[in-house]
Write an enzyme that holds these catalytic residues in place. Structure first.
Site, PDB file in Angstrom:
ATOM      1  N   PHE B 234       0.869  -1.197   0.000  1.00  0.00           N
ATOM      2  CA  PHE B 234       0.000   0.000   0.000  1.00  0.00           C
ATOM      3  C   PHE B 234       0.893   1.231   0.000  1.00  0.00           C
ATOM      4  O   PHE B 234       2.096   1.140   0.269  1.00  0.00           O
ATOM      5  CB  PHE B 234      -0.966  -0.021   1.186  1.00  0.00           C
ATOM      6  N   GLY B 328      -2.489  -6.819   4.977  1.00  0.00           N
ATOM      7  CA  GLY B 328      -1.763  -5.571   5.229  1.00  0.00           C
ATOM      8  C   GLY B 328      -0.476  -5.600   4.435  1.00  0.00           C
ATOM      9  O   GLY B 328      -0.228  -6.513   3.640  1.00  0.00           O
ATOM     10  N   ASP B 329       0.340  -4.569   4.671  1.00  0.00           N
ATOM     11  CA  ASP B 329       1.622  -4.455   3.978  1.00  0.00           C
ATOM     12  C   ASP B 329       1.444  -4.562   2.452  1.00  0.00           C
ATOM     13  O   ASP B 329       0.806  -3.719   1.867  1.00  0.00           O
ATOM     14  CB  ASP B 329       2.626  -5.481   4.528  1.00  0.00           C
ATOM     15  N   ASN B 330       1.970  -5.636   1.863  1.00  0.00           N
ATOM     16  CA  ASN B 330       1.904  -5.731   0.393  1.00  0.00           C
ATOM     17  C   ASN B 330       0.612  -6.414  -0.059  1.00  0.00           C
ATOM     18  O   ASN B 330       0.629  -7.320  -0.875  1.00  0.00           O
ATOM     19  CB  ASN B 330       3.112  -6.524  -0.117  1.00  0.00           C
ATOM     20  N   TRP B 331      -0.494  -5.964   0.455  1.00  0.00           N
ATOM     21  CA  TRP B 331      -1.767  -6.650   0.189  1.00  0.00           C
ATOM     22  C   TRP B 331      -2.498  -6.100  -1.034  1.00  0.00           C
ATOM     23  O   TRP B 331      -3.575  -6.577  -1.384  1.00  0.00           O
ATOM     24  CB  TRP B 331      -2.669  -6.579   1.415  1.00  0.00           C
TER      25      TRP B 331
END
Lengths: 736, 736
Positions: B234, B328-331
């Site tokens: 994100f 989350g993170d690289n979702w």
């Protein structure tokens, strides 16, 4: 040369003059005594009072109220087609299912005041709208029922909202209606509901002229015809419950008639419709960015009204009398700052003083020989009753107005109402005597010259410009609105500050600023004519203001200046102001938390800025922005420099001594003149200073109800003065 | 049959399961003891910890963190062209005079994280804009200087503002950067700054697959591959000062690459530009009403990401392991409520529980076999230090989440961080034991069935609909924003109320509402995707919602529902809501002053509505409107009926027990079911009730930190219960 250590003694009030007293029958001796004691040089009647027969003997001018467009129901009844008209909109009615929908045109309007004009060509002058789509319905889609007040939309769609905009006949003059209903004149058999008639019709116009002519002849005792006012009342319509439903002191909705609309079309080459006036229910409120059609109509009616007023003033002058206009009531078309006002030939304007700004609104009027402020309180039973406290109101009113009078002296002051009520309050008469003396002294000591101002101009910029000088953010005359006081404070502060103020429209700005304009002020709520709204979609305007600042100009924004979300910013001048309003689209951008720092502008501010209703979510957008005040993590005051210029932003500036001082400082800082500021201001913000061009006269006024000791600048250097509550001192440098 | 007079005894924790513990090396005995005591059936490592060698011996599942798109700088350095890209915008730079203007692209961005991609076709992928006019400059009007970070606009115009939107190379993974900078890993020689690479490039994709394949073979001890996450982070970009400058948990700005953009053009038949991502600096924040281009890009990337994720999950499954995604993170591209998520083949999703709403966001995810909530506090030194108070945070977190878990049971809970820190706080371990027991009881006693809800649905309507289920008004995961909590409270309340909730887009509404939808909720600030903004320019949408209500539906508006000033109203649904926002254009219309009256909806409200930041200037527009709460002359809560339906309006509803109760009542009233309300609610708003389909099991929870005695409904009639602080009781109707 040395400075006097005591204030100059007040001039004896025998000098007299500059005062108009309301008088009435049945108190002749008291009238004579008061005229002598107060030095009144003019008397008047009021709505509800008659001039006594002694007026001719009094050594004063005599004003008489004169109504042009009402007060003759015999004429009105004989010429029902010449009654004034108004464009109104019905309630919004939602269709809950497909099928016919009934709309009662008068559901929210007062049937005693207005009546749908079913006699006109309704397919031309009425309109039905689908307000969900914004589309007008074809005339075949609706019809008027036999009752003359119900419209049926034949094939309404479920979930859509419908309105009917209709021409209505005005059957009661709004001001007379107000007085009638307020004073319970139903009980009085001599009172009639006065029907207004429209001078646009030639028969009525002839009648009006003839009536005035006869009246002038019949009233040799009258020196000044006090027109109250002329032809078209501002928009004031009551609701079905006989209380106020809509009021717009600037409204042109009741200036319409079929002949006028037809004449407009002939001249301008396009047709106006009901919607041009009804404006989806906003009726072209001055808070709306004005449309081309509305501005054309204003211009069209101003020309018409002013030219007809000229014929009346000529008749007055032919009888050796003066023509005075009351600023209010039926004043539509005679706006004193309008292009055509100079053509009216009026000698004077009188208006009610409700604040410093409204005082300047009257005092600054051009093209008349004199102006008069009708002071508060009005001698009516609401204040002048046993146990009432008219002195407190007089003091408040005087302190508000005095600041403005010092900067731009009104020529005269006056009062209105029932003198018989006022004399029951001897302390009030005492106070009036003092106020009048103080007022006269301003004129006498100043030798008719205005106090000094710095060599630059401050321009208030909005959609209206000069036409609405000192009239911004006003709904009804000087009435307080929660949604406006936050911005109105700017005008109120300016009304008494030692700076030259002018009002510019955005078109004026587009046309280029005069070199003496050093500071622009843009103040108002988002989307309004005052902050500019959609005007800021014009990138040339944005670039012009930005380059004005970059080249060394000053900009002061209050509230939502240039708010019009586009191109990555809410305020189109965000890059100049160094702040923007975060409306949710930019929450992902981490903003520098506001940390207030000390600054020239806030040097006299204690306890943080009072920003009134404020403006939420102001964020810093530039590393060069300096925050001067913040609360709860939100910016309230900030400055930013761009190129050689400077910008100041405040979330709100309701009027107070502190905020007025803050604005004064902001103006000097924005103009790059902060080094000169101390020559213009007392140390204490409650006190203001006026230095006169003679180089040795200085007036110091205490705007507060506290005694204040402070240091003030004079041409001969700083002086410490002690002022009583609301007091003043004249400082002069006496010759050695 | 009789009701038990005592709550059911908690089931023994030996039952175990449903719990994931973070473990680490160097505390083997403690790990064994805690697993047994807490009944953990899974263990995991965390960012910064390694799984100990004993994992294979533990009778638990083993999760292992796995990073797909980073953690291999050898690869990244060898394939610099395959680094991930991001679209960024420079600062806004104002030209103070005509002539050239220099723009430093990285003035506000972190040069360690991003670097302008000067190697791409900059005339195709970069853009310079005049942000005053909104126009793009031709590519010949600007050029890049030799330093690779300065752009010169050759002939800038005075007062105009310029930006450059540019493709940048990401040289540091944002989450690793965050951990690195937060934990001071500069000091640690084993740490490297991990460079992200993009699987859109075939070489990198082959490498990623090969790496996973090898890793799976090398890690037989791992049962669950916990992907953290996949390919695109994100939007999280730091500023020049190495602190957060921009964060959007939903941002797609860093999902771009030249091959992807070219593939998009080929498939969709139109070209995307930098501006389609940069969005004048708003970067398509979820608060923006999404453009067609952005929605197409989301769909395009979701398809791509999900299809590639499928290849990875297939590889995982082929090794007999499970594939779990950290939400989350690289979702980006794997949104669990997106159209393509079902194709990923994922077995499970784990996410951080920051509130009831984020708990539902995880628990309601479809198409996976199980969900896991990572509970707070995270075992990090910020909370777990000597003198720290992790129990209080655990209690707060549990009470917030429990309401949501009761309505939509998460399958598992877990913790993260350093177990070594947690064991220093034995009181915390005690509390975890209780929480886990309570959590398991919900599953065991409910027999896997959800508690009852009334037979209708409540639909939250906004521009995003189902895609952003339980994700409205979020900037970064569960972070508090002053501008959002006022609306987010609606979601938080809903997360634990006994009603069925779904999320609909305006397109869904246009397509027609399902008959079980009885209440629509529209909540949000003006102009945002959540209140709808320009979507309400569509009169068909307005008419559709209006007729839904007129035909018997319910509407609840909070804040600025349907705000889009046009056609005489600010709220396009004003005629349904019976209130509108007065933005200054309608001040001339006298409004009925709000007088609050008693109502079913406010029956449990004491002390007036807490409307958070509120919404100013709400006025009553219909005689049928009933005001339920007002303050300072302003409406805060009102109801209005239209046709057979009902509408409720509130200026704001931050989360609290009172507001949750108020919303619960509003839903029942709007649905016309207020007679049934008492079957669903405890007398005290702090207490909530879940009745299970078996007809004899009722769970009562006390959401407050006070002991509460109150009366609750059960299938067998009202019962008085006494609950400890934050306590609960299971009530059952025992067989006779």
């Amino acid at each position: 040369m040395s400075l006097q250590t005591q204030p100059a003694a007040p001039l004896p009030s025998q000098a007299g003059g500059r005062l108009t007293l309301p008088i009435q029958t049945g108190m002749d001796e008291e009238v004579r005594r008061l005229i002598a004691r107060l030095g009144a040089d003019a008397v008047r009647n009021s709505d509800g009072t008659e001039l006594p027969s002694i007026v001719s003997e009094l050594a004063t001018k005599v004003y008489s109220t004169y109504f042009v467009g009402r007060g003759d129901n015999v004429w009105a009844d004989a010429h029902p087609q010449e009654a004034t008209r108004i464009f109104l909109m019905s309630d919004r009615v939602a269709a809950t299912a497909d099928g016919p929908v009934s709309i009662d045109l008068l559901a929210s309007w007062f049937a005693d005041q207005v009546r749908p004009d079913t006699g006109c060509d309704v397919t031309r002058w009425w309109q039905a709208h689908d307000r969900t789509t914004g589309q007008e319905l074809p005339a075949t889609a609706w019809s008027i029922e036999a009752d003359g007040r119900t419209v049926t939309v034949h094939e309404a769609l479920a979930g859509h909202v419908y309105t009917v905009s209709f021409l209505a006949i005005q059957t009661w003059d709004p001001t007379q209606m107000y007085n009638y209903l307020t004073n319970g004149w139903d009980e009085d058999p001599t009172r009639v509901k006065e029907k207004p008639f429209d001078v646009r019709h030639e028969a009525t116009w002839s009648h009006v002229r003839a009536h005035l002519s006869a009246w002038l002849t019949e009233h040799p005792e009258v020196d000044v015809v006090r027109f109250t006012t002329f032809f078209y009342h501002f928009t004031l319509v009551y609701g079905a419950d006989a209380t106020e439903r809509f009021v717009d002191w600037f409204g042109y909705s009741a200036s319409v008639s079929v002949p006028a609309l037809e004449a407009f079309e002939e001249e301008y080459g396009y047709r106006l419709t009901a919607e041009d006036f009804v404006d989806a229910g906003y009726y072209n409120s001055p808070f709306r960015v004005p449309t081309r059609a509305f501005r054309d109509w204003i211009n069209f009616q101003q020309r018409f009204v002013c030219s007809r007023v000229r014929e009346l003033t000529d008749a007055v002058h032919a009888q050796g009398k003066e023509a005075m206009m009351f600023l209010g009531d039926n004043w539509i078309g005679t706006e004193p700052y309008g292009e055509h006002f100079a053509t009216t030939g009026l000698d004077a304007v009188v208006g009610s003083v409700g604040s410093g700004a409204t005082c300047r609104m009257i005092a600054d009027i051009p093209h008349v020989r004199y102006t008069e402020g009708r002071f508060l309180p009005y001698f009516f039973p609401d204040v002048f009753h046993p146990g009432g406290d008219p002195v407190t109101e007089a003091n408040r009113s005087w302190l508000e107005a005095r600041r403005a009078i010092v900067r731009s002296p009104l020529d005269r002051i006056g009062y209105g109402g029932y003198l018989s009520l006022a004399v029951e309050h001897p302390d009030f008469i005492d106070r009036v005597e003092q106020i009048v003396a103080e007022f006269r002294a301003i004129h006498e000591r100043s030798a008719g010259l205005r106090p000094l101002t710095p060599g630059f101009k401050v321009a208030v910029v909005n959609s209206w410009g000069r036409l609405r000088s000192w009239m911004t953010h006003m709904v009804a005359h000087a009435l307080w609105y929660r949604q406006t006081y936050t911005y109105l404070g700017v005008l109120e502060a300016l009304s008494g500050l030692p700076v030259d103020v002018e009002f510019l429209s955005f078109d004026d700005v587009r046309a280029g600023l005069a070199p003496e304009v050093k500071v622009l002020i843009c103040a108002g709520a988002e989307g309004t004519a005052f902050s500019g709204g959609e005007q800021w979609a014009d990138s040339e305007l944005v670039a012009q203001v930005s380059s004005f600042v970059a080249a060394g100009g000053g900009l002061i924004g209050v509230g939502a200046p240039s708010a019009h979300p586009a191109h990555g910013v809410t305020f189109q001048l965000a890059d100049v102001l160094g702040v923007d309003r975060e409306i949710g689209w930019g929450l992902s951008t981490r903003r520098r938390p506001p940390e207030a720092e000390a600054h020239f502008i806030t040097r006299d501010l204690t306890g943080g800025l009072d920003d009134g209703e404020g403006t939420p979510d102001i964020v810093v957008t530039s590393p060069a922005t300096r925050v001067l005040d913040a609360a709860h993590g939100q910016v309230r005051l900030a400055v930013h420099e761009l190129g050689r210029g400077r910008a100041v932003y405040a979330t709100g500036l309701p009027y107070s001594a502190q905020n007025s001082r803050l604005l004064h400082r902001a103006i000097f800082w924005a103009a790059g003149c902060q080094e000169e500021f101390s020559a213009w201001a007392a140390l204490d913000p409650r006190v203001e200073v006026a230095a006169y061009p003679d180089g040795h006269t200085t007036l110091v006024i205490n705007n507060s109800l506290d005694p204040v000791t402070t240091t003030v600048p004079t041409p001969q250097g700083p002086r410490t003065v002690r002022l009583e509550e609301g007091g003043h001192q004249w400082l002069t440098a006496a010759s050695q």
